[in-house]
Design a protein around this motif. Structure first.
Motif, short mmCIF file in Angstrom:
data_model
loop_
_atom_site.label_atom_id
_atom_site.label_comp_id
_atom_site.label_asym_id
_atom_site.label_seq_id
_atom_site.Cartn_x
_atom_site.Cartn_y
_atom_site.Cartn_z
N GLY A 248 -1.00 -9.26 -7.99
CA GLY A 248 -1.73 -8.83 -9.18
C GLY A 248 -3.14 -8.36 -8.91
N ALA A 249 -3.58 -8.39 -7.65
CA ALA A 249 -4.94 -7.95 -7.33
C ALA A 249 -5.12 -6.49 -7.67
N GLY A 250 -6.34 -6.14 -8.08
CA GLY A 250 -6.60 -4.75 -8.40
C GLY A 250 -6.48 -3.85 -7.18
N LEU A 251 -6.85 -4.37 -6.03
CA LEU A 251 -6.75 -3.63 -4.77
C LEU A 251 -6.17 -4.60 -3.74
N LEU A 252 -5.10 -4.22 -3.08
CA LEU A 252 -4.45 -5.09 -2.10
C LEU A 252 -4.48 -4.44 -0.74
N LEU A 253 -5.17 -5.10 0.21
CA LEU A 253 -5.34 -4.58 1.56
C LEU A 253 -4.69 -5.52 2.56
N HIS B 223 -5.35 3.64 -6.87
CA HIS B 223 -5.51 2.69 -5.77
C HIS B 223 -4.76 1.40 -5.99
N GLN B 224 -4.50 1.04 -7.24
CA GLN B 224 -3.80 -0.21 -7.53
C GLN B 224 -2.30 -0.08 -7.31
N ALA B 225 -1.82 1.13 -7.23
CA ALA B 225 -0.37 1.34 -7.14
C ALA B 225 0.16 1.27 -5.72
N VAL B 226 -0.73 1.25 -4.71
CA VAL B 226 -0.27 1.28 -3.33
C VAL B 226 -0.72 0.04 -2.59
N LEU B 227 -0.05 -0.24 -1.49
CA LEU B 227 -0.51 -1.23 -0.52
C LEU B 227 -1.32 -0.49 0.53
N TRP B 228 -2.57 -0.92 0.71
CA TRP B 228 -3.42 -0.33 1.73
C TRP B 228 -3.27 -1.13 3.02
N VAL B 229 -3.19 -0.45 4.14
CA VAL B 229 -3.02 -1.11 5.44
C VAL B 229 -4.00 -0.48 6.42
N GLY B 230 -4.87 -1.32 7.00
CA GLY B 230 -5.81 -0.77 7.95
C GLY B 230 -6.73 -1.83 8.54
N SER B 231 -7.69 -1.36 9.31
CA SER B 231 -8.66 -2.22 9.99
C SER B 231 -9.98 -2.16 9.22
N PRO B 232 -11.09 -2.67 9.79
CA PRO B 232 -12.36 -2.60 9.06
C PRO B 232 -12.79 -1.19 8.66
#
Length: 391
Positions: free
Chosen positions: A84-89, A207-216
């Motif tokens: 439910g987070a607004g932004l998920l990284l 931005h809330q609709a996707v899973l973000w995957v990355g480093s710093p």
């Protein structure tokens, strides 16, 4: 038996899922710099009570130390709890160490988000992605010193091999994920500069609709895009430390060079156990794992953490520098902390905060750094940062 992961109510504005403590810290730190309150939790800490609607909750899943099946289960459960987070990284190591592909798939499944935008580049530390291949300062990561990491050697630099189902997106077409996102899938984005990462972030409409995957690098780009007003972004000063401790558990050559420079400081005392440090009347005190490593790395980390805890009981320190994800996790747990309240990001990929834990736990300032980050003078600068000395 699998450990249940409780849900967070209310969900945080930003949730960061990391495979070790330094990844959690450097994934959350750019958001703290952008004005968001942020807390990093050690693995196994309950989520409930730590989330803030306007804040960042970064969770160290401890999954890099697990086998792949365990890492998948823990990542999936945490992604479900924080969906439910607004932004998920979901953070990944910028040199592709750990269970990268399995955890990406598990996080996407657990989050329920159809698409994952994957951008592991961290240009500030020389880690770039070209045509789906990961490089460190121009060398493929599977041909670099990270391929010889004693605990987590890198097997391949090719993200197309790790994630054959993914679509590769080159940096000259950052808008293409937006065209394909409605169909769902994994999108591996190449990037060589922070500007490339900014373009990737700007190209995603929701931005809330996707899973973000990355480093710093990606975390910083997202934080820039979601920055709060400047007046909210400036934290107060932390008190200077008179007797800090530097604990080094990373075997990375970069950290070994940093350690050698710090240990050469006038009056510095460096040891592998706490005994020599108890009576040391010097602001430069260092605990480190043995340079000649014949024992199991996990056992060396445990012994280092026990030495830090013993020193805290007999000759307390008022500041900490921790290098290496497993080291930082083990030390904080040995001290009774359940996490870190982030203060700022003094350098790219480095997090500074205070210990978070029970009411009787001293709120000691702490800096955490991944083993491979920084130049030869990084530990010197971080030690100076804690003591309030001249830069």
């Amino acid at each position: 038996m699998r450990r249940p992961v409780p849900s967070v109510v209310p969900p945080p504005r930003v949730a960061v899922l990391a495979d070790d403590l330094t990844s959690a810290g450097d994934g959350a730190a750019p958001f703290r710099r952008a004005g968001h309150p942020a807390r990093v939790l050690l693995s196994g800490s309950p989520f409930a009570g730590h989330g803030q609607e306007d804040g960042v909750l970064a969770v160290d899943l401890g999954s890099r130390l697990l086998d792949e099946a365990g890492a998948v289960a823990r990542t999936r459960e945490a992604a479900r709890a924080l969906s439910g987070a607004g932004l998920l990284l979901k953070t990944v190591d910028s040199t592709l160490r750990g269970h990268v592909a399995a955890e990406i798939r598990a996080a996407r499944e657990g989050s329920g988000r159809r698409s994952a935008v994957i951008a592991p580049a961290f240009p500030a530390e020389g880690r770039t992605t070209r045509h789906g291949v990961q490089y460190v300062r121009g060398t493929r990561v599977d041909e670099s010193e990270f391929a010889r990491d004693p605990a987590h050697p890198v097997r391949t630099a090719d993200l197309a091999r790790l994630l054959p189902e993914a679509v590769l997106v080159d940096s000259d077409r950052p808008e293409s994920p937006a065209e394909l996102l409605p169909d769902g899938g994994l999108f591996v984005c190449s990037a060589a500069t922070d500007a490339d990462l900014d373009r990737i972030v700007a190209a995603v409409p929701d931005h809330q609709a996707v899973l973000w995957v990355g480093s710093p690098g990606l975390a910083a780009a997202l934080a820039r895009h979601h920055a709060l007003p400047a007046s909210d972004a400036t934290p107060g000063e932390l008190p200077p430390a008179a007797r800090p401790l530097v604990a080094v558990g990373s075997a990375n050559p970069a950290t070994c060079r940093q350690l050698a420079l710090l240990a050469a400081e006038p009056g510095a005392v460096s040891a592998v156990t706490e005994g020599r440090l108890r009576a040391a009347d010097t602001p430069v005190r260092i605990l480190h794992t043995p340079h000649e490593r014949r024992a199991d790395p996990a056992e060396l980390t445990r012994l280092l953490a026990a030495s830090v805890a013993a020193l805290a009981a007999r000759a307390p320190f008022d500041g900490l520098v921790l290098t290496g994800g497993e080291t930082a996790e083990a030390v904080l747990r040995a001290l009774g902390a359940h996490g870190i309240d982030l203060h700022d990001e003094p350098e790219p990929g480095i997090a500074r905060g205070t210990l978070a834990g029970p009411a009787d736990l001293p709120r000691v300032p702490v800096v955490i750094k991944a083993g491979g980050f920084g130049d030869e003078r990084t530990l010197l600068r971080l030690h100076t940062l804690l003591t309030g000395g001249p830069a």
